[in-house]
Scaffold this active site. Structure first.
Site, PDB file in Angstrom:
ATOM      1  N   CYS A  59       0.832  -0.886  -0.152  1.00 28.47           N
ATOM      2  CA  CYS A  59      -0.075   0.037   0.041  1.00 28.47           C
ATOM      3  C   CYS A  59       0.655   1.390   0.024  1.00 28.47           C
ATOM      4  O   CYS A  59       2.176   1.174   0.176  1.00 28.47           O
ATOM      5  CB  CYS A  59      -0.989  -0.009   1.293  1.00 28.47           C
ATOM      6  SG  CYS A  59       0.083   0.274   2.793  1.00 28.47           S
ATOM      7  N   ALA A  62       3.050   1.954   3.185  1.00 29.84           N
ATOM      8  CA  ALA A  62       4.396   1.006   2.953  1.00 29.84           C
ATOM      9  C   ALA A  62       5.377   1.927   1.819  1.00 29.84           C
ATOM     10  O   ALA A  62       6.612   1.661   2.482  1.00 29.84           O
ATOM     11  CB  ALA A  62       3.888  -0.326   2.282  1.00 29.84           C
ATOM     12  N   ARG A  93      11.853  -4.949   6.839  1.00 28.19           N
ATOM     13  CA  ARG A  93      12.732  -4.761   5.474  1.00 28.19           C
ATOM     14  C   ARG A  93      14.346  -4.727   5.517  1.00 28.19           C
ATOM     15  O   ARG A  93      14.781  -4.860   4.414  1.00 28.19           O
ATOM     16  CB  ARG A  93      12.306  -3.374   5.172  1.00 28.19           C
ATOM     17  CG  ARG A  93      12.535  -3.093   3.639  1.00 28.19           C
ATOM     18  CD  ARG A  93      11.719  -1.666   3.173  1.00 28.19           C
ATOM     19  NE  ARG A  93      12.271  -1.193   1.856  1.00 28.19           N
ATOM     20  CZ  ARG A  93      12.723  -0.168   1.698  1.00 28.19           C
ATOM     21  NH1 ARG A  93      13.167   0.546   2.776  1.00 28.19           N
ATOM     22  NH2 ARG A  93      13.043   0.340   0.592  1.00 28.19           N
ATOM     23  N   HIS A 193       5.826   6.464  -2.599  1.00 33.24           N
ATOM     24  CA  HIS A 193       6.976   7.074  -2.913  1.00 33.24           C
ATOM     25  C   HIS A 193       6.813   8.177  -3.462  1.00 33.24           C
ATOM     26  O   HIS A 193       7.449   9.186  -3.108  1.00 33.24           O
ATOM     27  CB  HIS A 193       7.437   6.086  -4.283  1.00 33.24           C
ATOM     28  CG  HIS A 193       7.948   4.717  -4.092  1.00 33.24           C
ATOM     29  ND1 HIS A 193       7.485   3.713  -5.020  1.00 33.24           N
ATOM     30  CD2 HIS A 193       7.949   3.960  -2.833  1.00 33.24           C
ATOM     31  CE1 HIS A 193       7.749   2.458  -4.614  1.00 33.24           C
ATOM     32  NE2 HIS A 193       8.256   2.740  -3.349  1.00 33.24           N
TER      33      HIS A 193
HETATM   34 FE1  CFM Z   1      13.151   0.348  -5.312  1.00 31.63          FE
HETATM   35 FE2  CFM Z   1      12.340  -1.802  -5.499  1.00 31.63          FE
HETATM   36 FE3  CFM Z   1      11.133  -0.361  -3.861  1.00 31.63          FE
HETATM   37 FE4  CFM Z   1      13.622  -0.902  -3.321  1.00 31.63          FE
HETATM   38 FE5  CFM Z   1      12.600  -3.038  -1.419  1.00 31.63          FE
HETATM   39 FE6  CFM Z   1      11.649  -3.593  -3.913  1.00 31.63          FE
HETATM   40 FE7  CFM Z   1       9.997  -2.239  -2.543  1.00 31.63          FE
HETATM   41 MO1  CFM Z   1      10.503  -4.672  -1.697  1.00 31.63          MO
HETATM   42  S1  CFM Z   1      14.279  -1.205  -5.271  1.00 31.63           S
HETATM   43  S2  CFM Z   1      12.448   0.964  -3.176  1.00 31.63           S
HETATM   44  S3  CFM Z   1      14.350  -1.562  -1.453  1.00 31.63           S
HETATM   45  S4  CFM Z   1      11.328  -0.388  -6.250  1.00 31.63           S
HETATM   46  S5  CFM Z   1      12.581  -4.688  -2.411  1.00 31.63           S
HETATM   47  S6  CFM Z   1      12.250  -3.836  -6.132  1.00 31.63           S
HETATM   48  S7  CFM Z   1       9.432  -3.812  -3.407  1.00 31.63           S
HETATM   49  S8  CFM Z   1      10.862  -2.666  -0.403  1.00 31.63           S
HETATM   50  S9  CFM Z   1       9.008  -0.295  -2.807  1.00 31.63           S
END
Ligand code: CFM
Length: 545
Positions: A59, A62, A93, A193
């Protein structure tokens, strides 16, 4: 070992959507494409998951709190919401951090929550939030407190921004700011993000104008120090004489981020989670960004060369070459030993928004082919390259997320390179402010699937029988019960780092152990053992006492 015969991808595609109702099949078929690196096909991405389909996605909260802000060790991150949202995000994480002294602030081991109860849902939770902020301030006197809203906060309308402002004014020496990152804000963590990028840019970057020291100064964007990845990159930077002003946000601090606008280059590892920051810093401060990849030994060498090329300094170039020459033999010795055992094997990668791309480089180094890959929540540009950006339709879900209007800073805007210099770098093949995406690197006729469903993952395994499946904890044990080893590429299971030269060695060894372990061929899933092998007669177990 001979290469495996790869099934006809168009047939696989048909099989994946066959069982869906017509409308769902139509929608899913746009997210399942057969790759052609020459004429990259369009992938449907960043759209809502069909209700009822088991998705790998998370989500918005997260993506905001867990992913972007979480790894910074000296921010007190208070989750405003029911305790579960905070508890289940607590230390899962594997983002590591290394305070410089024992006395340095480090709140990563803590779990801060307002623990909302029914009463707060009915009568409002702002009072409780302010109490929580006060309590955190009294106990720790942190430099910064960030507040993260989870779903009920948005539903009842608590104003976390007003509460944060009020407390910031009251304290005077603590930067308090809030995020409206309720889980439902977007179709996935990707929305979080963007919300996090906006907040960090507005409330943190540019607060500390102390000139940073060093000749070659950069920020590392989109590296979150999972399993110690950032430590290995830091080691390499130090060796070549590059100054890391700030990392966003693995092993990072508030001060570093507040001072990050004094760097001369932003390098982006995870494009999906932080490309907004690269663009905004370029507009406001004149700092160009470059996509790099420190996953894979060859990619690390390539990225270092790109950085040296950007700075255009003979001494740095020589140092980079010397470090590559020193590090590579160790890597080569391991790969030479392992590669005969891994060559020809196949992998599938279904991870968040960038690792499904980056880890293909490590598998290539092992002589393995990625037969199918996809992201959980990335956008078309992460698949097809940023040149499709202008053709991406902005839908209602994306419109929900604020686009900051950024202008050059009247005092601090200082283009690090002139237009002519940037053009010259582009001519040399350096991609400034660009990203080619995953598909260009993938083999012809490999399968690309966005937001893979659980059903589709089982089907893919049945059809391709890959030697390894890379995903996360939600998929791990189901896949392993099918007799296929699963490597977690989110948390790395218990391993890592996997970046840089040392990390590549770790990865080769871990993958060798997994794909060449005979145990996978010996196990049978409980449902296979139970009956006629068709999975029909597995009885449920009841605890009677
Ligand atoms: Fe970038 Fe990723 Fe992500 Fe990531 Fe991660 Fe991820 Fe994630 Mo899990 S590199 S920041 S450190 S998009 S592994 S493939 S899914 S937490 S949001």
């Amino acid at each position: 070992m001979a290469n495996k015969i790869i099934p006809d991808p168009s047939k696989v595609r048909e099989e994946l959507i066959q069982k869906y109702p017509a409308k769902v099949a139509k929608k899913r078929s746009k997210s399942i494409v057969i790759n052609d690196p020459e004429i990259i096909p369009e992938v449907q991405a960043n759209v809502r998951t069909v209700p009822g389909i088991i998705t790998q996605r998370g989500c918005s909260y997260a993506g905001c709190k867990g992913v972007v802000l979480g790894p910074t060790r000296d921010i007190v991150n208070i989750v405003h919401g029911p305790i579960g949202c905070s508890f289940y995000a607590w230390l899962t994480r594997r983002n590591q951090t290394k305070p410089e002294t024992l006395m340095d602030e480090n709140y990563i081991p803590y779990c801060f929550s307002t623990d909302m109860q029914e009463e707060n849902i009915v009568f409002g939770g702002e009072k409780k939030l302010k109490q929580a902020i006060q309590e955190a301030y009294d106990l720790f006197h942190p430099k910064s407190i960030a507040v993260f809203s989870t779903c009920p906060v948005g539903l009842i309308g608590d104003d976390v921004h007003a509460a944060s402002r009020e407390m910031k004014e009251k304290f005077g020496d603590c930067n308090v700011f809030g995020f409206s990152c309720e889980g439902y804000r977007g179709v996935s963590q990707s929305a979080g993000h963007h919300i996090a990028n906006n907040g960090v840019f507005k409330h943190m970057v540019g607060r500390d104008n102390t000139p940073s020291e060093g000749k070659f100064k950069l920020n590392l964007l989109g590296e979150y120090n999972i399993g110690g990845d950032a430590f290995e990159i830091e080691r390499i930077f130090e060796k070549v004489g590059i100054t890391l002003v700030a990392s966003f946000s693995g092993n990072s601090t508030v001060r570093a981020i507040e001072n990050s606008h004094t760097a001369d280059l932003n390098v982006i590892l995870c494009h999906r989670s932080i490309n907004y920051m690269g663009d905004m810093m370029e507009t406001k401060y004149g700092i160009p960004w470059m996509k790099v990849n420190f996953v894979g030994a060859e990619s690390t060498a390539k990225s270092l060369r790109k950085i040296a090329e950007y700075f255009g300094d003979a001494e740095l170039t020589a140092k980079v070459e010397a470090v590559i020459a020193e590090e590579m033999p160790k890597v080569k010795a391991v790969i030479d030993e392992i590669r005969p055992r891994t060559t020809g094997k196949t992998a599938m990668l279904f991870v968040g928004g960038s690792r499904a791309h980056h880890y293909q480089d490590l598998f290539n180094e092992l002589g393995m082919t990625t037969v199918a890959a996809g992201y959980e929540f990335a956008h078309r540009d992460d698949y097809e390259g940023r040149n499709v950006l202008s053709s991406i339709k902005v839908d209602a879900d994306s419109k929900n997320i604020e686009e900051l209007k950024v202008l050059p800073d009247p005092e601090l805007f200082n283009p690090r390179k002139s237009e002519a210099e940037l053009e010259a770098l582009r001519e040399k093949g350096l991609e400034i402010n660009g990203y080619e995406g995953m598909m260009k690197q993938m083999t012809n006729k490999s399968l690309v699937v966005d937001d893979l469903s659980h059903y589709e993952s089982e089907k893919l395994i049945e059809i391709y029988k890959p030697d390894i499946f890379c995903a996360g904890i939600k998929e791990k044990y189901v896949v392993q019960k099918m007799g296929i080893p699963l490597k977690q590429l989110h948390s790395y299971d218990y391993g890592g780092p996997y970046t840089g030269f040392e990390g590549a060695i770790n990865f080769y060894k871990d993958i060798d152990r997994m794909v060449n372990n005979p145990v996978w061929k010996m196990i049978k899933a409980p449902w296979e053992k139970a009956g006629n092998g068709k999975g029909a007669s597995l009885a449920a177990n009841y605890v009677t006492q």
